[in-house]
Design a protein around this motif. Structure first.
Motif, PDB file in Angstrom:
ATOM      1  N   ASP A  68      19.136  54.474  -3.700  1.00  0.00           N
ATOM      2  CA  ASP A  68      19.126  54.061  -2.254  1.00  0.00           C
ATOM      3  C   ASP A  68      19.957  52.516  -2.371  1.00  0.00           C
ATOM      4  O   ASP A  68      19.121  51.416  -2.510  1.00  0.00           O
ATOM      5  N   GLU A  69      21.080  52.469  -1.823  1.00  0.00           N
ATOM      6  CA  GLU A  69      21.515  51.137  -1.964  1.00  0.00           C
ATOM      7  C   GLU A  69      21.096  49.943  -1.030  1.00  0.00           C
ATOM      8  O   GLU A  69      21.251  48.992  -1.435  1.00  0.00           O
ATOM      9  N   LYS A  70      20.220  50.436   0.012  1.00  0.00           N
ATOM     10  CA  LYS A  70      19.748  49.274   0.804  1.00  0.00           C
ATOM     11  C   LYS A  70      18.747  48.587   0.191  1.00  0.00           C
ATOM     12  O   LYS A  70      18.239  47.440   0.599  1.00  0.00           O
ATOM     13  N   LEU A  71      18.120  49.119  -1.127  1.00  0.00           N
ATOM     14  CA  LEU A  71      17.163  48.369  -1.834  1.00  0.00           C
ATOM     15  C   LEU A  71      17.577  47.196  -2.375  1.00  0.00           C
ATOM     16  O   LEU A  71      16.909  46.436  -2.631  1.00  0.00           O
ATOM     17  N   TYR A  72      18.915  47.306  -2.761  1.00  0.00           N
ATOM     18  CA  TYR A  72      19.453  45.986  -3.711  1.00  0.00           C
ATOM     19  C   TYR A  72      20.232  44.993  -2.555  1.00  0.00           C
ATOM     20  O   TYR A  72      21.338  45.158  -2.296  1.00  0.00           O
ATOM     21  N   THR A  73      19.502  43.861  -2.728  1.00  0.00           N
ATOM     22  CA  THR A  73      20.013  42.855  -1.726  1.00  0.00           C
ATOM     23  C   THR A  73      20.326  41.585  -2.736  1.00  0.00           C
ATOM     24  O   THR A  73      20.982  40.677  -2.051  1.00  0.00           O
ATOM     25  N   GLU A  74      19.677  41.322  -3.793  1.00  0.00           N
ATOM     26  CA  GLU A  74      19.704  39.959  -4.472  1.00  0.00           C
ATOM     27  C   GLU A  74      21.057  39.980  -5.477  1.00  0.00           C
ATOM     28  O   GLU A  74      21.123  40.720  -6.193  1.00  0.00           O
ATOM     29  N   SER A  75      21.769  39.176  -5.020  1.00  0.00           N
ATOM     30  CA  SER A  75      23.049  38.833  -5.813  1.00  0.00           C
ATOM     31  C   SER A  75      22.832  38.495  -7.260  1.00  0.00           C
ATOM     32  O   SER A  75      21.852  37.724  -7.667  1.00  0.00           O
ATOM     33  N   ALA A  76      23.675  39.380  -8.008  1.00  0.00           N
ATOM     34  CA  ALA A  76      23.531  38.787  -9.625  1.00  0.00           C
ATOM     35  C   ALA A  76      24.320  37.784  -9.728  1.00  0.00           C
ATOM     36  O   ALA A  76      24.078  37.069 -11.071  1.00  0.00           O
ATOM     37  N   PHE A  77      25.052  37.061  -8.934  1.00  0.00           N
ATOM     38  CA  PHE A  77      25.977  35.907  -8.954  1.00  0.00           C
ATOM     39  C   PHE A  77      25.434  34.545  -8.109  1.00  0.00           C
ATOM     40  O   PHE A  77      26.383  34.239  -7.624  1.00  0.00           O
ATOM     41  N   ARG A  78      24.185  34.762  -7.522  1.00  0.00           N
ATOM     42  CA  ARG A  78      23.688  33.513  -6.920  1.00  0.00           C
ATOM     43  C   ARG A  78      24.513  33.609  -5.395  1.00  0.00           C
ATOM     44  O   ARG A  78      24.554  34.749  -4.847  1.00  0.00           O
TER      45      ARG A  78
ATOM     46  N   ILE B  30      30.084  42.301   2.599  1.00  0.00           N
ATOM     47  CA  ILE B  30      29.729  41.081   1.960  1.00  0.00           C
ATOM     48  C   ILE B  30      29.194  41.375   0.619  1.00  0.00           C
ATOM     49  O   ILE B  30      29.598  40.753  -0.377  1.00  0.00           O
ATOM     50  N   VAL B  31      28.077  42.134   0.697  1.00  0.00           N
ATOM     51  CA  VAL B  31      27.195  42.437  -0.566  1.00  0.00           C
ATOM     52  C   VAL B  31      27.698  43.542  -1.414  1.00  0.00           C
ATOM     53  O   VAL B  31      27.786  44.752  -0.673  1.00  0.00           O
ATOM     54  N   ASP B  32      28.109  43.423  -2.517  1.00  0.00           N
ATOM     55  CA  ASP B  32      28.341  44.769  -3.351  1.00  0.00           C
ATOM     56  C   ASP B  32      26.925  45.420  -3.858  1.00  0.00           C
ATOM     57  O   ASP B  32      26.607  44.708  -4.720  1.00  0.00           O
ATOM     58  N   PRO B  33      26.667  46.361  -3.404  1.00  0.00           N
ATOM     59  CA  PRO B  33      25.436  46.795  -3.780  1.00  0.00           C
ATOM     60  C   PRO B  33      24.997  47.431  -5.059  1.00  0.00           C
ATOM     61  O   PRO B  33      23.921  47.502  -5.579  1.00  0.00           O
ATOM     62  N   ARG B  34      26.158  47.586  -5.791  1.00  0.00           N
ATOM     63  CA  ARG B  34      25.931  48.053  -7.145  1.00  0.00           C
ATOM     64  C   ARG B  34      25.063  47.093  -8.147  1.00  0.00           C
ATOM     65  O   ARG B  34      25.469  46.055  -8.198  1.00  0.00           O
ATOM     66  N   PRO B  35      24.053  47.586  -8.616  1.00  0.00           N
ATOM     67  CA  PRO B  35      23.010  46.942  -9.404  1.00  0.00           C
ATOM     68  C   PRO B  35      23.711  46.851 -10.709  1.00  0.00           C
ATOM     69  O   PRO B  35      23.787  47.660 -11.495  1.00  0.00           O
TER      70      PRO B  35
ATOM     71  N   ASN C  76      27.740  34.085  -4.781  1.00  0.00           N
ATOM     72  CA  ASN C  76      28.845  34.954  -5.035  1.00  0.00           C
ATOM     73  C   ASN C  76      28.251  36.350  -4.623  1.00  0.00           C
ATOM     74  O   ASN C  76      27.662  36.876  -5.766  1.00  0.00           O
ATOM     75  N   LYS C  77      28.252  36.755  -3.698  1.00  0.00           N
ATOM     76  CA  LYS C  77      27.696  38.142  -3.296  1.00  0.00           C
ATOM     77  C   LYS C  77      28.593  39.248  -3.484  1.00  0.00           C
ATOM     78  O   LYS C  77      28.083  40.708  -3.357  1.00  0.00           O
ATOM     79  N   GLY C  78      29.570  39.161  -4.002  1.00  0.00           N
ATOM     80  CA  GLY C  78      30.584  40.259  -3.913  1.00  0.00           C
ATOM     81  C   GLY C  78      30.632  40.908  -5.449  1.00  0.00           C
ATOM     82  O   GLY C  78      31.623  41.866  -5.579  1.00  0.00           O
ATOM     83  N   GLU C  79      29.992  40.528  -6.321  1.00  0.00           N
ATOM     84  CA  GLU C  79      30.042  41.098  -7.881  1.00  0.00           C
ATOM     85  C   GLU C  79      28.657  41.830  -8.156  1.00  0.00           C
ATOM     86  O   GLU C  79      28.300  41.597  -9.290  1.00  0.00           O
ATOM     87  N   GLY C  80      28.004  42.390  -7.277  1.00  0.00           N
ATOM     88  CA  GLY C  80      26.843  43.303  -7.670  1.00  0.00           C
ATOM     89  C   GLY C  80      25.648  42.462  -7.434  1.00  0.00           C
ATOM     90  O   GLY C  80      25.487  41.277  -7.159  1.00  0.00           O
ATOM     91  N   THR C  81      24.325  43.335  -7.669  1.00  0.00           N
ATOM     92  CA  THR C  81      23.157  42.947  -7.358  1.00  0.00           C
ATOM     93  C   THR C  81      22.102  43.125  -8.477  1.00  0.00           C
ATOM     94  O   THR C  81      22.605  43.483  -9.584  1.00  0.00           O
ATOM     95  N   ILE C  82      20.905  42.676  -8.454  1.00  0.00           N
ATOM     96  CA  ILE C  82      19.960  42.581  -9.454  1.00  0.00           C
ATOM     97  C   ILE C  82      19.089  44.014  -9.346  1.00  0.00           C
ATOM     98  O   ILE C  82      18.422  43.974  -8.254  1.00  0.00           O
ATOM     99  N   TRP C  83      18.776  44.781 -10.390  1.00  0.00           N
ATOM    100  CA  TRP C  83      17.776  45.741 -10.399  1.00  0.00           C
ATOM    101  C   TRP C  83      16.572  45.104 -11.122  1.00  0.00           C
ATOM    102  O   TRP C  83      15.470  45.070 -10.487  1.00  0.00           O
TER     103      TRP C  83
END
Length: 495
Positions: free
Chosen positions: A106-116, A165-170, A118-125
């Protein structure tokens, strides 16, 4: 008679008391053997492959942390679907053999950016920040469910889904500013973006893991060591679409300083890009690195230093390595270079490659020097030669090739006769002759006790043993072999 009966009764009571005491000791011993173990099922987790267990896993981690630390236990016999959760200090996440933690699709669960910011390069699982004594272990599986986040499958890759804005890929695991980290003895697989990202971490051991990503998933790096120090990676098997092991200094985590004191040993790797890479993001210093006793098979690039920012790379040793490289499509960076060293500024601000990678407020970057790099006892089988290239000759210096054997043969239908300088502010894919050592703008290149061999399939662009362009202080001692066609090409040629 009464005295005898009293004695017998007293004895029975005493024996009963002793027995209860012994049983109490056993019970205490049993309690002590399980103390500090927090089974996620006892906190509501259900291994049915359907339920989202993020809250239950987090409750177990929080309870373990509140008690001063211990083991959060993921038991065998189930698949525990989970959205994002956070690790904590003094906690061991133990995934038992036969157990699997699977990222929710579920892509909607992933909201925290992996790069602070910079929200366009994935999220944190799975994440954690400013922690100490963190362990992830066990014989089980942590699965990033990567294909669920991909678009259409292509011949050698997957399309990337568009986002706003946010790439949801974790990213599978992101640890920031942590000390004393251990990741060992388990399988990590199917990440949708980077798999193990350690930013600003100190004292890290990654040992005996199997890391299996789809070789068709772009950005699916295996292990990224970012601004981190005193890191040991050993006895691992890694397959990934992007780099298997990458050392770098991202601008988003610049407060953590240099990336240094890194060892990689006894690993086997396969990558659609570069098996072991230094760069391209490097805004600080990467130094004191030893990479030894590794096997690279069925990869694009083998060993790469790709400097694109103002940071420097120095004092790196590669030794006792077998490299098997072949050509992939242009989707992937690399053109079957078994060893690759380049130093170019990245593109200017109006290019999609720049973005967060340029210094804040600047529209054009600069590139730091690469110096004191040593290659010893490297056996290369590839469709292309070793490539060394920089924007000016002073950016690459003091490079040593000792007992480096290059065997070149055309083995795929992919077009050759090209080198890959992407990303950069220059032409990316550059046509050129395939020479065993192609040297372009450098100072102090030493080739000694090396050999060149050509296979049976030799297209017309297969050329010299050593080809140099604007290289000063080039030293060649005891080079065995000759050009691909001695009647057409010289073995050593300076242009």
């Amino acid at each position: 008679m009464r005295l005898k009966t009293l004695f017998i009764s007293t004895s029975i009571v005493l024996l009963s008391f002793i027995a209860r005491g012994q049983q109490a000791k056993k019970n205490v011993g049993h309690f002590q053997s399980t103390a500090g173990i927090y089974n996620i099922k006892q906190y509501g987790a259900v291994g049915d492959g359907k339920s989202n267990n993020a809250k239950a896993i987090q409750r177990a981690i929080d309870a373990c942390s509140a008690a001063g630390g211990g083991r959060v236990y993921v038991p065998a016999g189930g698949t525990f679907i989970s959205g994002p959760f956070k690790l904590k200090s003094f906690v061991e996440l133990y995934v038992e053999t036969g157990a699997r933690i699977l990222a929710s699709g579920d892509e909607k669960l992933y909201t925290e950016s992996a790069f602070r910011e910079n929200k366009g390069e994935g999220t944190i699982w799975i994440g954690g920040e400013n922690l100490e004594q963190v362990t992830i272990s066990g014989g089980g599986i942590i699965d990033g469910n990567g294909i669920a986040f991909m678009g259409k499958e292509l011949d050698d890759s997957y399309e990337l889904k568009p986002f706003n804005i946010v790439d949801p890929r974790p990213h599978l695991l992101t640890l920031v500013g942590c000390k004393n980290v251990s990741i060992r003895d388990l399988t990590i697989r199917n990440s949708a973006y980077w798999t193990v990202h350690l930013a600003g971490c100190n004292d890290v051991a990654i040992t005996d893991i199997t890391l299996l990503n789809s070789i068709k998933v772009r950005n699916s790096d295996g292990i990224d060591i970012d601004h981190s120090k005193n890191v040991r990676i050993a006895n691992c098997y890694i397959e990934s679409g992007d780099d298997c092991i990458c050392l770098k200094n991202r601008r988003e985590y610049q407060e953590f300083g240099a990336c240094e004191n890194i060892t990689v040993s006894n690993c086997t790797m396969t990558s659609s890009s570069c098996a072991i890479k230094i760069g391209s993001e490097n805004m600080d210093r990467i130094s004191h690195v030893v990479i030894n006793n590794c096997i690279i098979k069925n990869s694009n690039r083998g060993l790469g230093i790709q400097n694109r920012d103002e940071g420097t790379v120095s004092d790196v040793v590669f030794s006792n390595i077998i490299v098997d490289a072949h050509l992939f499509s242009d989707v992937w960076w690399g053109k079957a270079e078994p060893i690759y060293i380049t130093a170019y500024r990245r593109a200017t601000a109006n290019n999609k490659d720049a973005g967060w990678r340029l210094p804040k407020g600047e529209k054009q970057g600069r590139v730091g020097a690469v110096t004191n790099i040593f290659f010893s006892n490297i056996k290369c089988n590839s469709e292309n030669g070793i490539y060394v290239s920089a924007e000016t000759a002073d950016k690459i210096s003091n490079i040593y090739f000792d007992q480096v054997d290059v065997n070149i043969n055309k083995t795929t239908a992919q077009p050759g006769g090209v080198y890959d300088r992407r990303p950069g502010n220059v032409e990316g894919l550059v046509k050129g002759r395939t020479s065993a050592f192609y040297l372009d703008q450098a100072t102090g290149i030493n080739i000694r006790n090396c050999s060149v061999n050509w296979g049976a399939n030799r297209p017309g662009y297969f050329a010299h043993g050593v080809e140099s362009h604007n290289v000063s202080a080039l030293t060649i001692n005891n080079l065995a072999g000759q050009s691909a066609d001695p009647q057409k090409w010289e073995t050593v040629k300076a242009y």
